[in-house]
Design a protein around this motif. Sequence first.
Motif, PDB file in Angstrom:
ATOM      1  N   UNK A   1       0.836  -1.199   0.000  1.00 56.62           N
ATOM      2  CA  UNK A   1       0.000   0.000   0.000  1.00 56.62           C
ATOM      3  C   UNK A   1       0.874   1.254   0.000  1.00 56.62           C
ATOM      4  N   UNK A   2       1.902   1.252   0.842  1.00 54.98           N
ATOM      5  CA  UNK A   2       2.787   2.424   0.915  1.00 54.98           C
ATOM      6  C   UNK A   2       3.431   2.707  -0.443  1.00 54.98           C
ATOM      7  N   UNK A   3       4.010   1.666  -1.021  1.00 57.31           N
ATOM      8  CA  UNK A   3       4.648   1.833  -2.333  1.00 57.31           C
ATOM      9  C   UNK A   3       3.608   2.208  -3.378  1.00 57.31           C
ATOM     10  N   UNK A   4       2.391   1.671  -3.209  1.00 57.33           N
ATOM     11  CA  UNK A   4       1.323   1.976  -4.158  1.00 57.33           C
ATOM     12  C   UNK A   4       0.938   3.441  -4.144  1.00 57.33           C
ATOM     13  N   UNK A   5       0.883   4.008  -2.950  1.00 59.25           N
ATOM     14  CA  UNK A   5       0.574   5.435  -2.848  1.00 59.25           C
ATOM     15  C   UNK A   5       1.659   6.241  -3.557  1.00 59.25           C
ATOM     16  N   UNK A   6       2.902   5.873  -3.288  1.00 58.34           N
ATOM     17  CA  UNK A   6       4.025   6.543  -3.954  1.00 58.34           C
ATOM     18  C   UNK A   6       3.901   6.400  -5.466  1.00 58.34           C
ATOM     19  N   UNK A   7       3.608   5.188  -5.915  1.00 57.34           N
ATOM     20  CA  UNK A   7       3.471   4.938  -7.348  1.00 57.34           C
ATOM     21  C   UNK A   7       2.372   5.795  -7.944  1.00 57.34           C
ATOM     22  N   UNK A   8       1.260   5.883  -7.232  1.00 57.18           N
ATOM     23  CA  UNK A   8       0.138   6.667  -7.744  1.00 57.18           C
ATOM     24  C   UNK A   8       0.550   8.107  -8.009  1.00 57.18           C
ATOM     25  N   UNK A   9       1.294   8.674  -7.049  1.00 56.85           N
ATOM     26  CA  UNK A   9       1.752  10.049  -7.218  1.00 56.85           C
ATOM     27  C   UNK A   9       2.674  10.156  -8.426  1.00 56.85           C
ATOM     28  N   UNK A  10       3.621   9.220  -8.504  1.00 62.99           N
ATOM     29  CA  UNK A  10       4.563   9.237  -9.620  1.00 62.99           C
ATOM     30  C   UNK A  10       3.831   9.116 -10.949  1.00 62.99           C
ATOM     31  N   UNK A  11       2.875   8.190 -11.002  1.00 60.33           N
ATOM     32  CA  UNK A  11       2.167   7.936 -12.263  1.00 60.33           C
ATOM     33  C   UNK A  11       1.446   9.180 -12.733  1.00 60.33           C
ATOM     34  N   UNK A  12       0.748   9.842 -11.808  1.00 59.27           N
ATOM     35  CA  UNK A  12      -0.009  11.010 -12.271  1.00 59.27           C
ATOM     36  C   UNK A  12       0.923  12.126 -12.703  1.00 59.27           C
ATOM     37  N   UNK A  13       2.031  12.326 -11.958  1.00 62.72           N
ATOM     38  CA  UNK A  13       2.956  13.390 -12.352  1.00 62.72           C
ATOM     39  C   UNK A  13       3.602  13.100 -13.695  1.00 62.72           C
ATOM     40  N   UNK A  14       4.118  11.870 -13.829  1.00 63.15           N
ATOM     41  CA  UNK A  14       4.846  11.531 -15.053  1.00 63.15           C
ATOM     42  C   UNK A  14       3.909  11.517 -16.253  1.00 63.15           C
ATOM     43  N   UNK A  15       2.679  11.037 -16.051  1.00 60.80           N
ATOM     44  CA  UNK A  15       1.718  11.029 -17.163  1.00 60.80           C
ATOM     45  C   UNK A  15       1.492  12.420 -17.685  1.00 60.80           C
ATOM     46  N   UNK A  16       1.385  13.370 -16.754  1.00 58.15           N
ATOM     47  CA  UNK A  16       1.143  14.757 -17.182  1.00 58.15           C
ATOM     48  C   UNK A  16       2.327  15.267 -17.996  1.00 58.15           C
ATOM     49  N   UNK A  17       3.534  14.922 -17.554  1.00 58.24           N
ATOM     50  CA  UNK A  17       4.713  15.384 -18.287  1.00 58.24           C
ATOM     51  C   UNK A  17       4.717  14.790 -19.691  1.00 58.24           C
ATOM     52  N   UNK A  18       4.367  13.517 -19.790  1.00 56.61           N
ATOM     53  CA  UNK A  18       4.352  12.862 -21.100  1.00 56.61           C
ATOM     54  C   UNK A  18       3.293  13.495 -21.987  1.00 56.61           C
TER      55      UNK A  18
END
Lengths: 123, 163
Positions: B139-156
Amino acid sequence: MNGKSKRLLRDLCLIFALLAVGLSVFAFSRLLSSPGERVVIYRDGKPVAELSLSEDCSYTLPGGKNTVVIEDGRVRMEHADCPDGLCVRMGNIRNKGEKIVCLPNGVIIEVTGGTEEEILPTG
Amino acid sequence: MLGMMIAFAMILSYLETLIPPFVAIPGVKLGLANAATLLALYTLGAPSAVCVSLLRIGLSSLLFGNAVGFIYSISGGALSLCVAVLLKKSGMFSPVGISAAGGVAHNVGQVLAVMAVMGNAGLISYLPPLLISGVVFGVAVGVLSGILISRVSKIIEKKDNNK
């Protein structure tokens, strides 16, 4: 967004279910545990020694990498040269089915009941 | 992009070696590098994620681990990948849930591998605490991943819009 919150809800259910399974198996095995009588030491899957929990002794595996100590009806990994040292940190065990594992050296210390009467693995 | 993901995974893997073992139970770990795998899964797709994961496990075992450890890691990683890819395809869960399930799958895979290598079925008693740690850290890593995914998706997205 509706889709997102549905997913988060399902996440919670999944997480809850996984936790429930883990906790209940854990509690179940704890409840069924009882003090053991003998200690079997395995290396790379083969038993190398069998000792009695009631006799204090110290046993060093051939090769000198792991030392097992039995004291006061409990057994522990007294010394190991593995990089993580988790096996030593585990401390003492005494119940049937409990095990201490030294993964890097392939050593397992297992407490048994002496006769094949375990119903479930505990620990 | 793939190269950056793999580098990211390696950095996370290295960071994790700096963290001292939390509890005396073998196999309890944060699983930080899975954040990179999930990021790749969501932004680049399943084949890239498989690439990132397998290469990360292989290289990490070479650099930070040992030969037997590799077998355990790859078993856990393979099962974790299957679960993550399938769950993502179903579209029913978010990164947090997928990471939790992935973490559990990883630990199940590792326990099964250890049981096979050591030839001791009783080792399954290590599973309950690993199930719990798999979920919690997942869950902890998942929360981190979620943040990363949304940020990186926006950059892409921005990059694609600017083309």
